[in-house]
Write a protein that holds these residues in place. Structure first.
Motif, PDB file in Angstrom:
ATOM      1  N   HIS A 257       8.196  27.299 -11.456  1.00 29.39           N
ATOM      2  CA  HIS A 257       8.224  27.133 -10.011  1.00 29.39           C
ATOM      3  C   HIS A 257       9.036  25.901  -9.681  1.00 29.39           C
ATOM      4  CE1 HIS A 257       5.257  23.943 -10.662  1.00 29.39           C
ATOM      5  NE2 HIS A 257       4.699  24.778 -11.519  1.00 29.39           N
ATOM      6  N   GLU A 258       9.339  25.752  -8.403  1.00 31.19           N
ATOM      7  CA  GLU A 258      10.061  24.563  -7.998  1.00 31.19           C
ATOM      8  C   GLU A 258       9.193  23.338  -8.299  1.00 31.19           C
ATOM      9  OE1 GLU A 258       7.482  25.964  -4.721  1.00 31.19           O
ATOM     10  OE2 GLU A 258       8.961  26.883  -6.066  1.00 31.19           O
ATOM     11  N   PRO A 259       9.814  22.227  -8.695  1.00 29.70           N
ATOM     12  CA  PRO A 259       9.020  21.055  -9.079  1.00 29.70           C
ATOM     13  C   PRO A 259       8.154  20.553  -7.923  1.00 29.70           C
ATOM     14  CG  PRO A 259      11.310  20.825  -9.774  1.00 29.70           C
ATOM     15  CD  PRO A 259      11.252  22.011  -8.864  1.00 29.70           C
ATOM     16  N   LEU A 260       6.939  20.177  -8.281  1.00 28.09           N
ATOM     17  CA  LEU A 260       6.042  19.507  -7.334  1.00 28.09           C
ATOM     18  C   LEU A 260       5.972  18.053  -7.784  1.00 28.09           C
ATOM     19  CD1 LEU A 260       3.201  22.195  -7.244  1.00 28.09           C
ATOM     20  CD2 LEU A 260       5.136  21.941  -5.690  1.00 28.09           C
ATOM     21  N   LEU A 261       6.445  17.133  -6.915  1.00 30.92           N
ATOM     22  CA  LEU A 261       6.601  15.762  -7.382  1.00 30.92           C
ATOM     23  C   LEU A 261       6.241  14.751  -6.300  1.00 30.92           C
ATOM     24  CD1 LEU A 261       9.642  14.292  -6.394  1.00 30.92           C
ATOM     25  CD2 LEU A 261      10.280  16.532  -7.274  1.00 30.92           C
ATOM     26  N   ARG A 262       6.032  13.540  -6.760  1.00 34.02           N
ATOM     27  CA  ARG A 262       5.900  12.374  -5.886  1.00 34.02           C
ATOM     28  C   ARG A 262       6.456  11.174  -6.635  1.00 34.02           C
ATOM     29  NH1 ARG A 262       1.050   9.300  -6.800  1.00 34.02           N
ATOM     30  NH2 ARG A 262      -0.137  10.165  -8.566  1.00 34.02           N
ATOM     31  N   VAL A 263       6.861  10.190  -5.894  1.00 35.36           N
ATOM     32  CA  VAL A 263       7.437   8.982  -6.484  1.00 35.36           C
ATOM     33  C   VAL A 263       6.450   7.843  -6.299  1.00 35.36           C
ATOM     34  CG1 VAL A 263       9.314   7.310  -6.401  1.00 35.36           C
ATOM     35  CG2 VAL A 263       9.796   9.753  -6.122  1.00 35.36           C
ATOM     36  N   VAL A 264       6.131   7.176  -7.403  1.00 35.91           N
ATOM     37  CA  VAL A 264       5.220   6.027  -7.383  1.00 35.91           C
ATOM     38  C   VAL A 264       6.029   4.781  -7.700  1.00 35.91           C
ATOM     39  CG1 VAL A 264       3.187   4.974  -8.418  1.00 35.91           C
ATOM     40  CG2 VAL A 264       3.276   7.462  -8.061  1.00 35.91           C
ATOM     41  N   MET A 265       5.968   3.794  -6.817  1.00 33.58           N
ATOM     42  CA  MET A 265       6.718   2.556  -7.008  1.00 33.58           C
ATOM     43  C   MET A 265       5.826   1.517  -7.671  1.00 33.58           C
ATOM     44  SD  MET A 265       8.641   0.207  -4.137  1.00 33.58           S
ATOM     45  CE  MET A 265       9.435   1.632  -3.432  1.00 33.58           C
ATOM     46  N   THR A 266       6.364   0.896  -8.723  1.00 35.84           N
ATOM     47  CA  THR A 266       5.648  -0.193  -9.393  1.00 35.84           C
ATOM     48  C   THR A 266       6.620  -1.341  -9.594  1.00 35.84           C
ATOM     49  OG1 THR A 266       6.176   0.759 -11.560  1.00 35.84           O
ATOM     50  CG2 THR A 266       4.056   1.366 -10.601  1.00 35.84           C
ATOM     51  N   LYS A 267       6.063  -2.497  -9.918  1.00 35.66           N
ATOM     52  CA  LYS A 267       6.893  -3.669 -10.168  1.00 35.66           C
ATOM     53  C   LYS A 267       6.357  -4.399 -11.378  1.00 35.66           C
ATOM     54  CE  LYS A 267       4.163  -6.375  -6.851  1.00 35.66           C
ATOM     55  NZ  LYS A 267       4.190  -7.208  -5.627  1.00 35.66           N
ATOM     56  N   GLY A 268       7.215  -5.117 -12.045  1.00 36.17           N
ATOM     57  CA  GLY A 268       6.791  -5.861 -13.222  1.00 36.17           C
ATOM     58  C   GLY A 268       7.871  -5.803 -14.273  1.00 36.17           C
ATOM     59  N   ASN A 269       7.452  -5.977 -15.547  1.00 38.24           N
ATOM     60  CA  ASN A 269       8.432  -6.023 -16.629  1.00 38.24           C
ATOM     61  C   ASN A 269       8.808  -4.651 -17.177  1.00 38.24           C
ATOM     62  OD1 ASN A 269       8.576  -8.816 -16.534  1.00 38.24           O
ATOM     63  ND2 ASN A 269       6.751  -9.041 -17.824  1.00 38.24           N
ATOM     64  N   SER A 270       7.936  -3.631 -16.983  1.00 34.91           N
ATOM     65  CA  SER A 270       8.226  -2.279 -17.486  1.00 34.91           C
ATOM     66  C   SER A 270       7.486  -1.272 -16.627  1.00 34.91           C
ATOM     67  CB  SER A 270       7.793  -2.136 -18.942  1.00 34.91           C
ATOM     68  OG  SER A 270       6.379  -2.153 -19.039  1.00 34.91           O
ATOM     69  N   SER A 271       7.970  -0.029 -16.718  1.00 36.47           N
ATOM     70  CA  SER A 271       7.331   1.017 -15.908  1.00 36.47           C
ATOM     71  C   SER A 271       5.954   1.365 -16.439  1.00 36.47           C
ATOM     72  CB  SER A 271       8.215   2.267 -15.878  1.00 36.47           C
ATOM     73  OG  SER A 271       8.414   2.744 -17.198  1.00 36.47           O
ATOM     74  N   GLY A 272       5.727   1.083 -17.717  1.00 40.58           N
ATOM     75  CA  GLY A 272       4.439   1.420 -18.294  1.00 40.58           C
ATOM     76  C   GLY A 272       3.413   0.334 -18.092  1.00 40.58           C
ATOM     77  N   ASN A 273       3.813  -0.870 -17.791  1.00 39.62           N
ATOM     78  CA  ASN A 273       2.883  -1.992 -17.618  1.00 39.62           C
ATOM     79  C   ASN A 273       3.306  -2.763 -16.376  1.00 39.62           C
ATOM     80  OD1 ASN A 273       0.926  -3.914 -17.981  1.00 39.62           O
ATOM     81  ND2 ASN A 273       2.090  -5.050 -19.546  1.00 39.62           N
ATOM     82  N   ALA A 274       3.100  -2.113 -15.267  1.00 38.87           N
ATOM     83  CA  ALA A 274       3.634  -2.670 -14.023  1.00 38.87           C
ATOM     84  C   ALA A 274       2.540  -2.791 -12.988  1.00 38.87           C
ATOM     85  CB  ALA A 274       4.747  -1.781 -13.488  1.00 38.87           C
ATOM     86  N   GLY A 275       2.774  -3.669 -12.061  1.00 39.34           N
ATOM     87  CA  GLY A 275       1.849  -3.824 -10.961  1.00 39.34           C
ATOM     88  C   GLY A 275       2.118  -2.807  -9.873  1.00 39.34           C
ATOM     89  N   SER A 276       1.077  -2.531  -9.089  1.00 40.05           N
ATOM     90  CA  SER A 276       1.243  -1.547  -8.029  1.00 40.05           C
ATOM     91  C   SER A 276       1.944  -2.173  -6.837  1.00 40.05           C
ATOM     92  CB  SER A 276      -0.133  -1.019  -7.603  1.00 40.05           C
ATOM     93  OG  SER A 276      -0.931  -2.084  -7.100  1.00 40.05           O
ATOM     94  N   VAL A 277       2.499  -1.296  -6.022  1.00 37.58           N
ATOM     95  CA  VAL A 277       3.179  -1.708  -4.801  1.00 37.58           C
ATOM     96  C   VAL A 277       2.409  -1.130  -3.631  1.00 37.58           C
ATOM     97  CG1 VAL A 277       5.310  -1.529  -3.478  1.00 37.58           C
ATOM     98  CG2 VAL A 277       5.394  -1.828  -5.951  1.00 37.58           C
ATOM     99  N   GLY A 278       2.246  -1.897  -2.580  1.00 37.65           N
ATOM    100  CA  GLY A 278       1.460  -1.463  -1.435  1.00 37.65           C
ATOM    101  C   GLY A 278       2.058  -0.263  -0.736  1.00 37.65           C
ATOM    102  N   ALA A 279       1.286   0.254   0.207  1.00 39.22           N
ATOM    103  CA  ALA A 279       1.713   1.447   0.923  1.00 39.22           C
ATOM    104  C   ALA A 279       2.978   1.221   1.733  1.00 39.22           C
ATOM    105  CB  ALA A 279       0.576   1.922   1.839  1.00 39.22           C
ATOM    106  N   ASP A 280       3.263  -0.062   2.071  1.00 41.23           N
ATOM    107  CA  ASP A 280       4.480  -0.328   2.854  1.00 41.23           C
ATOM    108  C   ASP A 280       5.740  -0.366   1.990  1.00 41.23           C
ATOM    109  OD1 ASP A 280       3.979  -2.609   1.455  1.00 41.23           O
ATOM    110  OD2 ASP A 280       4.017  -3.961   3.188  1.00 41.23           O
TER     111      ASP A 280
END
Length: 410
Positions: A257-280
């Motif tokens: 099926h067509e991909p079902l996706l969302r983008v999650v923004m994080t910050k820090g040194n790596s995508s696997g160990n990153a801090g969350s970013v607020g809703a804004d």
């Protein structure tokens, strides 16, 4: 031989042999009846001169002609009503194209009549003998069914997408909402013809010509699934069976099926160990930012393409300045600055189609803002001071937003 010769022969016999005429007699022989029943039976008779000493046939001159019996040449015999007889026809061909078929034939009783009417059909009870069978079993060359051994391969949905056809034994990928037909191809159909039944992934059996929800089996044994959905994914088993045996074949169906996706923004040194970013979706200038693509029911064959606010196109393995796209689709922005503000678009493409998602990245910069000094603390002397406030404020295109108050003495 004339009469004179016979007489001479007779007297010669009396003189030379010395045998009296009474040693010869007329004898009657009765033959067998020509029939055992019916209107025309006759028994033939034969009169001859017999030598009573040797019991052999002698010439009639040795017997007294006046004593010869006056018998007819034949006598009527066995002239009675005949019992019926069974009249048996030929067997028909073996019925149908099946194992253990049947053959039939005509069997009836006929009887010869006494009044020269010939032989006519009568009731079966007029035949004394046991009635022959009018039916028997017969066999033809029977065999069990066998599916054609398809090469095990994965049939992918065509481009552009439309109805998908595969052969049982092959695996298939089909896009959600399409029509799937799985054809049955036989190396031999079997004798008698096999009947096909399909077993669905949920265990439901669907026989020939029966419709079950969006699924039905055609007369030729093919399975059709209309408007295929994710719950239709799994293994479909076809069973062909006749009285001799059965065979099975399986097809595994993958619904894409067509991909079902969302983008999650994080910050820090790596995508696997990153801090969350607020809703804004706001980050501080100078931080590394990760835009992580999260897929629902991934197929494993997705491709990713990012487009920055300035139109730079990025794909996994590409690096452009401070932008990097990883194999899992994550976009990294190193040392993000105010000029990276804007919408970042990702397009994910798979066998089932494509989908896009836009994410707003907001970057905050700060600066010190000094307010005017107040009045001197003293009217005279050397200990007076002027006090003014210093604020750490966010740089925005439309004004300043105070964030931190600080005092500074001058």
């Amino acid at each position: 031989m004339d009469s004179t010769s016979k007489a001479l022969l007779f007297y010669w016999a009396l003189c030379t042999v010395g045998v009296a005429s009474q040693n010869y007699e007329w004898t009657v022989i009765m033959g067998s009846c020509t029939t055992v029943c019916g209107p025309h039976g006759v028994r033939p008779s034969l009169v001859y001169c017999k030598n009573m000493m040797t019991h052999s046939t002698a010439d009639s001159v040795y017997c007294d002609e006046s004593e010869k019996p006056d018998t007819p040449d034949a006598y009527a015999c066995n002239r009675r009503k005949c019992p019926g007889e069974w009249i048996v026809g030929s067997f028909t061909d073996c019925s149908d194209d099946v194992c253990d078929g049947t053959q039939t034939r005509e069997v009836h009783c006929e009887q010869l009549q006494e009044n020269d009417q010939g032989q006519i059909r009568v009731d079966d009870d007029q035949c004394e003998a046991e009635k022959p069978d009018n039916q028997r079993t017969c066999s033809k060359s029977c065999s069990s069914p066998k599916f054609f051994a398809s090469e095990k391969r994965l049939v992918s949905i065509p481009v552009p997408p439309h109805d998908v056809v595969c052969t049982v034994g092959e695996d298939v990928r089909v896009r959600r909402g399409n029509v799937l037909r799985i054809d049955t191809v036989f190396e031999r159909m079997g004798v008698p013809n096999a009947r096909v039944t399909w077993t669905l992934p949920n265990g439901t059996s669907v026989p020939l010509l029966l419709e079950h929800d969006r699924i039905h089996v055609l007369e030729n044994g093919s399975l059709v699934v209309h408007n295929i959905q994710l719950e239709d994914e799994g293994t479909y088993m076809a069973t062909a069976e006749n009285r001799v045996g059965k065979d099975t074949a399986e097809t595994t169906v993958f619904v894409v099926h067509e991909p079902l996706l969302r983008v999650v923004m994080t910050k820090g040194n790596s995508s696997g160990n990153a801090g969350s970013v607020g809703a804004d979706k706001t980050v501080h200038a100078g931080e590394p930012v990760f835009l992580n693509v999260k897929l629902v029911h991934p197929d494993g064959d997705e491709t990713f393409e990012w487009t920055t606010p300035k139109g730079i196109v990025l794909r996994p393995g590409n690096q452009s300045g401070k932008f990097t796209v990883f194999e899992n689709g994550t976009l990294k922005v190193e040392n993000v600055q105010k000029n990276e503000i804007g919408f970042y678009k990702v397009e994910v493409t798979s066998m089932g189609g494509s989908a896009t998602e836009r994410t707003l990245l907001n970057v905050i910069e700060y600066k010190w803002n000094l307010k005017p000094a107040g009045e001197c603390s003293e009217t005279c002397g050397t200990s007076g001071v002027l006090v003014r406030a210093a604020e750490c404020v966010e740089k925005l295109r439309s004004g300043l937003h105070p964030k931190v108050d600080a005092l500074s003495r001058a």
